[in-house]
Design an enzyme around this catalytic site. Structure first.
Site, PDB file in Angstrom:
ATOM      1  N   CYS A  51       0.833  -1.199   0.000  1.00 48.36           N
ATOM      2  CA  CYS A  51       0.000   0.000   0.000  1.00 48.36           C
ATOM      3  C   CYS A  51       0.872   1.255   0.000  1.00 48.36           C
ATOM      4  CB  CYS A  51      -0.906  -0.012   1.234  1.00 48.36           C
ATOM      5  SG  CYS A  51      -2.038   1.395   1.333  1.00 48.36           S
ATOM      6  N   ASP A  53       0.425   3.771   1.729  1.00 47.54           N
ATOM      7  CA  ASP A  53       0.383   4.367   3.060  1.00 47.54           C
ATOM      8  C   ASP A  53       1.805   4.667   3.563  1.00 47.54           C
ATOM      9  OD1 ASP A  53       0.235   4.514   6.063  1.00 47.54           O
ATOM     10  OD2 ASP A  53      -1.884   4.138   5.667  1.00 47.54           O
ATOM     11  N   ARG A  55       2.998   4.878   6.365  1.00 43.87           N
ATOM     12  CA  ARG A  55       3.398   4.181   7.591  1.00 43.87           C
ATOM     13  C   ARG A  55       3.852   2.743   7.346  1.00 43.87           C
ATOM     14  NH1 ARG A  55      -2.273   4.986  10.397  1.00 43.87           N
ATOM     15  NH2 ARG A  55      -2.800   4.335   8.257  1.00 43.87           N
ATOM     16  N   HIS A 107      -2.271  -3.986   5.050  1.00 44.75           N
ATOM     17  CA  HIS A 107      -2.060  -3.575   6.453  1.00 44.75           C
ATOM     18  C   HIS A 107      -3.389  -3.265   7.110  1.00 44.75           C
ATOM     19  CE1 HIS A 107      -2.643   0.884   6.019  1.00 44.75           C
ATOM     20  NE2 HIS A 107      -2.328   0.615   4.767  1.00 44.75           N
ATOM     21  N   CYS A 110      -6.144  -0.016   6.898  1.00 36.90           N
ATOM     22  CA  CYS A 110      -5.958   0.570   5.564  1.00 36.90           C
ATOM     23  C   CYS A 110      -7.135   1.476   5.200  1.00 36.90           C
ATOM     24  CB  CYS A 110      -5.814  -0.551   4.531  1.00 36.90           C
ATOM     25  SG  CYS A 110      -5.619   0.035   2.839  1.00 36.90           S
TER      26      CYS A 110
END
Length: 218
Positions: A51, A53, A55, A107, A110
């Site tokens: 992803c 993302d 993080r 994750h 998400c």
């Protein structure tokens, strides 16, 4: 000693450039030949499909170095056969870099998966999230048995990674590699933002026998 990490609230355009200089200095102090080795070429054993993302950085959460993992990222780590960007990365990593593992890693928490669970219109991304809604529809009977909304959310994250891994194995790219005797395994993982631990969803596929008959090619 490593340079001090910049707090998120203090990140600026200039601080990013300075951070790069600090990182280079620390790296050379630790390993003077690091950039000579890095610039000589890459032969990563892993392709990571994850992803976007911020993080979920592949190298950090697996404690690996630059050059160890070839990475493709998009919103909610979606794998679809119309994504030429992803297919190009997959083709290059398998046929040129000869990776031995392809990992689709979702994750928990998400945002893309959560948005797909709702009916709120977000924008152009709604068209992308329909791929995750298709995953929900495919597993609707299972999802309907999960009453707790947080558990339902987590399960869709897992199913999205599992379906993504299956879609990787369904490609002619992967199946041709297997047909040619190339060592290659496809995995589905999920990373927890709360614990930092990666969960192996135990759906590894290492050959054509693991592909559904409808998707076998050649």
């Amino acid at each position: 000693m490593c340079a001090k990490t910049i707090d998120t609230k203090d990140i600026t355009y200039d601080s990013l450039l300075q951070g790069n200089k600090d990182w280079v200095k620390d790296t050379i102090d630790s390993d003077p030949a690091f950039f000579d080795k890095l610039s000589a070429g890459q032969s990563p054993p892993v392709l990571w499909i994850g992803c976007s993302d911020s993080r979920v950085p592949a190298n950090q959460i697996t404690n690996t170095k630059p050059g160890d993992i070839f990475v493709h990222r998009n919103i909610a780590n979606v794998v679809v056969h119309t994504d030429m960007n992803l297919l190009s990365v997959l083709d290059y990593s398998i046929n040129v870099l000869k990776v031995k593992h392809v990992i689709v890693c979702g994750h928990y928490g998400c945002g893309g998966v959560k948005a797909a669970l709702g009916n709120k219109q977000v924008g152009i991304i709604d068209n992308w999230l329909r791929n995750i809604r298709d995953v929900y529809r495919t597993h609707e009977s299972e999802m309907a048995t999960i009453e707790d909304p947080d558990q339902r959310f987590d399960r869709l994250v897992e199913l999205n990674a599992i379906e993504g891994a299956a879609n990787v194995t369904n490609t002619s790219i992967v199946q041709s590699a297997w047909a040619n005797g190339q060592e290659l395994a496809v995995h589905a993982w999920v990373y927890s933002l709360k614990t930092g631990i990666i969960k192996d969803l135990e759906v590894t596929c290492t050959g054509i026998d693991g592909v559904a008959p409808a998707f076998k090619v050649g």
